[in-house]
Design a protein around this motif. Structure first.
Motif, PDB file in Angstrom:
ATOM      1  N   SER A 167       0.809  -1.214   0.000  1.00 36.89           N
ATOM      2  CA  SER A 167       0.000   0.000   0.000  1.00 36.89           C
ATOM      3  C   SER A 167       0.845   1.269   0.000  1.00 36.89           C
ATOM      4  O   SER A 167       0.369   2.323  -0.391  1.00 36.89           O
ATOM      5  N   ASP A 168       2.123   1.176   0.445  1.00 39.00           N
ATOM      6  CA  ASP A 168       2.951   2.374   0.507  1.00 39.00           C
ATOM      7  C   ASP A 168       3.845   2.508  -0.726  1.00 39.00           C
ATOM      8  O   ASP A 168       4.770   3.312  -0.739  1.00 39.00           O
ATOM      9  N   LEU A 169       3.584   1.703  -1.768  1.00 42.66           N
ATOM     10  CA  LEU A 169       4.332   1.798  -3.015  1.00 42.66           C
ATOM     11  C   LEU A 169       3.465   2.457  -4.076  1.00 42.66           C
ATOM     12  O   LEU A 169       2.289   2.114  -4.223  1.00 42.66           O
ATOM     13  N   LEU A 170       4.054   3.394  -4.807  1.00 45.17           N
ATOM     14  CA  LEU A 170       3.301   4.054  -5.870  1.00 45.17           C
ATOM     15  C   LEU A 170       2.921   3.050  -6.950  1.00 45.17           C
ATOM     16  O   LEU A 170       1.796   3.045  -7.447  1.00 45.17           O
ATOM     17  N   ARG A 171       3.870   2.205  -7.313  1.00 41.58           N
ATOM     18  CA  ARG A 171       3.601   1.134  -8.277  1.00 41.58           C
ATOM     19  C   ARG A 171       4.407  -0.098  -7.887  1.00 41.58           C
ATOM     20  O   ARG A 171       5.619  -0.135  -8.038  1.00 41.58           O
ATOM     21  N   ALA A 172       3.731  -1.087  -7.355  1.00 44.31           N
ATOM     22  CA  ALA A 172       4.408  -2.311  -6.929  1.00 44.31           C
ATOM     23  C   ALA A 172       4.735  -3.170  -8.146  1.00 44.31           C
ATOM     24  O   ALA A 172       3.918  -3.312  -9.048  1.00 44.31           O
ATOM     25  N   PRO A 173       5.948  -3.769  -8.194  1.00 49.01           N
ATOM     26  CA  PRO A 173       6.254  -4.688  -9.293  1.00 49.01           C
ATOM     27  C   PRO A 173       5.359  -5.919  -9.206  1.00 49.01           C
ATOM     28  O   PRO A 173       4.778  -6.222  -8.163  1.00 49.01           O
TER      29      PRO A 173
ATOM     30  N   ARG B 126      10.625 -14.430  -9.678  1.00 50.10           N
ATOM     31  CA  ARG B 126      10.096 -13.559  -8.626  1.00 50.10           C
ATOM     32  C   ARG B 126      10.903 -12.269  -8.465  1.00 50.10           C
ATOM     33  O   ARG B 126      11.001 -11.704  -7.391  1.00 50.10           O
ATOM     34  N   ASN B 127      11.482 -11.816  -9.567  1.00 49.62           N
ATOM     35  CA  ASN B 127      12.194 -10.534  -9.554  1.00 49.62           C
ATOM     36  C   ASN B 127      12.152  -9.937 -10.952  1.00 49.62           C
ATOM     37  O   ASN B 127      12.807 -10.435 -11.871  1.00 49.62           O
ATOM     38  N   SER B 128      11.356  -8.883 -11.109  1.00 52.52           N
ATOM     39  CA  SER B 128      11.232  -8.228 -12.419  1.00 52.52           C
ATOM     40  C   SER B 128      11.950  -6.884 -12.458  1.00 52.52           C
ATOM     41  O   SER B 128      11.791  -6.121 -13.411  1.00 52.52           O
ATOM     42  N   THR B 129      12.734  -6.576 -11.425  1.00 51.75           N
ATOM     43  CA  THR B 129      13.312  -5.234 -11.292  1.00 51.75           C
ATOM     44  C   THR B 129      14.757  -5.127 -11.766  1.00 51.75           C
ATOM     45  O   THR B 129      15.368  -4.064 -11.649  1.00 51.75           O
TER      46      THR B 129
END
Length: 373
Positions: free
Chosen positions: A2-8, A103-106
């Motif tokens: 909820s505290d992320l502007l856009r979660a991956p 489980r990692n798209s960043t």
């Protein structure tokens, strides 16, 4: 979240991925978290024939063959290049595949004219080099090198936006699966970083960038190409727009209905403008916009937010038309002239014949053009 502007995607859909992993008994390549069938199911959604105890909603809307070919490529030793027009969902598909597989798209490199070889391989922590000399400890690995060491998926966005010499730095990575670090002592085993099983690269490229920095034949041979077409099927496009709109409403905690009639108006408007662009004799007769599904979502998002903050918290055809003109009129006066011609030549006759929301849409579009003119 909820505290992320856009979660991956791996955070946004963490609970769903955990559940899929718990029921997945299929064979998994390398260190993949999900089997290829489950990766496809996560991306495209479940069907009754899958026999699952819960429904998995689709997250990417397109031909199943594109997703399957992408998954098969990532299970091989070749890189995956997703190519298509802007706004066709290439980056979103790359993110979903990475999230499902590792489980990692960043681990992303963004291709630009300023991208250097360091962004693909490694750079140095200058203060640590001065204090202790060059070592693995003072080296800053790129997202691609991090993916190699973790056996994960590395992503390269807008590959053709980077220069040819930068692109060619990928050749040895994709073919040899290691990066040499010549600054380190040859006697030191740390002077080569080897890729672990599961490592692959997903790159994206816009077909409209063709000729900017074309890929070398050597690099092309190391990628499997998957071309993502523009969505022209109204039903599929409506599903995409509706899916993204619902996400927007949840994120902003907005309680506002999008009438199906207005969604139809938006879809038809883009279909009309695409047909006009296809029939145009020159670029001057086309809107600068690619008229992609992503831009269609942007128009609707703008209209929803405007209605929520400055309207009566109800989406109207007038607001939708104003957002469409404001979003698509990027060149003045050329784009305004094209939109004005569309309103007079197509929307005006339709508003007289079909009625419904079209008369208000016509009025809102005319007012928006008059304001911008």
């Amino acid at each position: 979240m909820s505290d992320l502007l856009r979660a991956p995607a791996e955070i946004k859909y963490a609970e769903e991925l955990d559940w899929l992993e718990s029921v997945d008994d299929g064979p998994k390549p390398f260190t993949w978290r999900l089997s290829p069938k489950m990766v496809r199911l996560f991306v495209l959604g479940s069907e009754r024939s899958d026999g699952l105890d819960r429904q998995i909603a689709p997250k990417w809307f397109g031909d199943r063959s594109f997703v399957e070919r992408s998954i098969v490529t990532l299970a091989s030793d070749r890189g995956l290049l997703l190519i298509g027009d802007p706004g066709t969902g290439k980056s979103w598909l790359a993110e979903l595949l990475s999230a499902a597989i590792c489980r990692n798209s960043t681990l992303v490199v963004q291709g630009t004219a300023g991208t250097t070889e360091d962004h693909i391989k490694y750079s140095w922590n200058v203060s640590m080099v001065i204090a202790k000399g060059q070592s693995r400890e003072s080296m800053i690995p790129s997202p691609i090198m991090t993916a190699m060491e973790a056996g994960a998926i590395g992503r390269f966005e807008e590959l053709t936006r980077s220069t040819s010499d930068v692109q060619d730095a990928l050749i040895s990575i994709l073919s040899e699966k290691y990066i040499s670090v010549p600054e380190l002592d040859n006697d030191n085993s740390d002077n080569i970083v080897f890729a672990k099983p599961g490592f692959s690269v997903i790159a994206t490229a816009n077909s409209r960038d063709r000729g900017v920095n074309d890929l070398s034949s050597a690099l092309k041979r190391r990628f499997n190409f998957v071309r993502i077409p523009v969505v022209t099927n109204k039903k599929s496009e409506a599903e995409i727009v509706r899916f993204r709109t619902e996400e927007l409403l949840r994120r902003h905690r907005i309680e506002l209905d999008v009438p199906p009639t207005l969604l139809d108006v938006l879809l038809q408007s883009f279909a009309d403008l695409r047909a006009s662009a296809a029939a145009a004799g020159s670029d001057d007769e086309k809107l600068e916009s690619a008229l992609s599904t992503a831009e269609q979502i942007g128009v609707l998002e703008d209209a929803i937010l405007h209605s929520n903050f400055f309207g009566d918290q109800a989406l109207t055809a007038r607001t939708l038309a104003s957002s469409l003109v404001g979003s698509l009129a990027r060149r003045e006066p050329e784009d305004l002239a094209i939109l004005n011609k569309y309103l007079h030549g197509v929307v005006e006759p339709r508003s007289k014949e079909a009625g419904g929301s079209w008369p208000e849409f016509l009025e809102g579009g005319r007012d928006a053009i008059a304001t911008l003119s």
